[in-house]
Design an enzyme around this catalytic site. Structure first.
Site, mmCIF file in Angstrom:
data_model
loop_
_atom_site.group_PDB
_atom_site.id
_atom_site.type_symbol
_atom_site.label_atom_id
_atom_site.label_comp_id
_atom_site.label_asym_id
_atom_site.label_seq_id
_atom_site.Cartn_x
_atom_site.Cartn_y
_atom_site.Cartn_z
ATOM 1 C CE1 TYR A 1 -7.380 -5.270 -0.973
ATOM 2 C CE2 TYR A 1 -8.613 -7.315 -0.543
ATOM 3 C CZ TYR A 1 -7.435 -6.655 -0.919
ATOM 4 O OH TYR A 1 -6.551 -7.611 -1.166
ATOM 5 C CB CYS A 2 -10.282 -1.610 -5.307
ATOM 6 S SG CYS A 2 -11.303 -0.171 -5.247
ATOM 7 C CB THR A 3 -6.141 1.538 -4.945
ATOM 8 O OG1 THR A 3 -5.731 0.668 -5.666
ATOM 9 C CG2 THR A 3 -5.478 2.707 -4.307
#
Length: 323
Positions: free
Chosen positions: A178-180
């Site tokens: 996951y990331c922004t």
């Protein structure tokens, strides 16, 4: 209706003559009175723009009208004021710097991890055979991250390929990245697959979409964003604060930039220490001759710098402070 909106988006789609496209796109954004930051590369677009709802609507319609970007998904936030000061649209070699000598080794249009919608991610993340992997930089996951997530000690995503070596023991597990907003995961998951990880997934739309569609459940702290807001809350189910003041250790969600422009480190600092340290991360920065005036926000508008100015890396700065 909100007075302003902020749009976060990306699209991996080949662009011919991308440098000329960047120039024309900048003029188009200015014609709509938008402010923001857009990166254009041969591989696609990566941007955050802000303006009135009418301008944002016109922008999204124009982007979607181009067959190359018809699949673009916009994350929309209502904001009290524009999230940027100026409008920038620049050409770069990649929309996310992969750190690879040959960036063409991975192509998100050909292979990435399986996309999980927020509710799917929520259902899988706590299973015994699952590892939740944060692919963002230190200053991002220090202020907020998923409960029990594996984080990496990196200052920039270009360091990610080297860190994959430290994850070898996780092969055989389901890796949920996951990331922004999802853009880093497109390359991170592709690289993990290339390196022999068999079951790799990614949170579609990133933390921001997860907050909107799954209530941000079990995301601890706030989400770092690349605009004037600095961080935004995403968890409306079981919110918490995980970051602490760099100077005194008190729990705080406030993240700032060091008032010393040569350092400019992202770090968390409580209001009391902010005023005591004059917005600096260390005593060395506090006495720097080019220190900027601290106004309580820790946000500084970039201004042109002299040609030959002192430049030191964050790592060198940390060593100086430590010694």
């Amino acid at each position: 209706m909100a007075q302003y909106q902020t749009l976060l988006y990306y699209c991996y789609s080949p662009i011919e003559n991308a440098e000329k496209f960047a120039e024309d796109h900048l003029e188009f954004c200015k014609s709509l009175n938008l402010v923001g930051r857009i990166i254009v590369a041969d591989e696609g677009l990566n941007g955050t723009v802000s303006g009135t709802p009418e301008s944002c609507k016109a922008y999204m319609e124009q982007v979607h009208s181009d067959p190359r970007f018809a699949k673009t998904e916009f994350k929309i936030d209502n904001v009290d004021e524009p999230s940027f000061i100026k409008m920038h649209c620049r050409y770069k070699s990649e929309i996310v710097h992969s750190g690879l000598r040959n960036p063409e080794e991975i192509d998100p249009n050909k292979q990435t991890g399986k996309h999980l919608e927020p509710q799917e991610f929520l259902a899988m993340k706590d299973q015994d055979d699952v590892v939740v992997l944060d692919v963002r930089s230190n200053y991002e996951h220090n202020v907020g991250r998923f409960k029990n997530a594996v984080t990496l000690d990196i200052e920039n995503f270009r360091e990610f390929p080297e860190k994959v070596k430290e994850l070898e023991h996780l092969k055989g597990k389901k890796i949920l990245t996951y990331c922004t907003g999802g853009i880093k995961c497109e390359k991170a998951s592709a690289l993990l697959l290339k390196e022999g990880f068999e079951e790799v997934y990614q949170l579609h739309g990133g933390i921001i979409k997860y907050g909107k569609e799954a209530g941000g459940e079990d995301f601890e702290g706030e989400c770092y964003v690349f605009d004037n807001r600095v961080t935004v809350p995403v968890n409306s189910v079981n919110p918490s604060v995980v970051s602490t003041c760099k100077n005194c250790g008190k729990v705080t969600a406030k993240m700032i930039n060091c008032a010393n422009p040569v350092c400019n480190e992202h770090f968390t600092q409580c209001d009391d220490c902010g005023w005591e340290m004059d917005g600096c991360c260390s005593d060395a920065c506090k006495t720097h001759p080019r220190k900027r005036e601290y106004d309580g926000t820790g946000y500084y508008v970039k201004v042109p710098q002299p040609v030959n100015v002192e430049k030191i890396s964050k790592r060198k700065h940390k060593k100086l402070v430590k010694n």
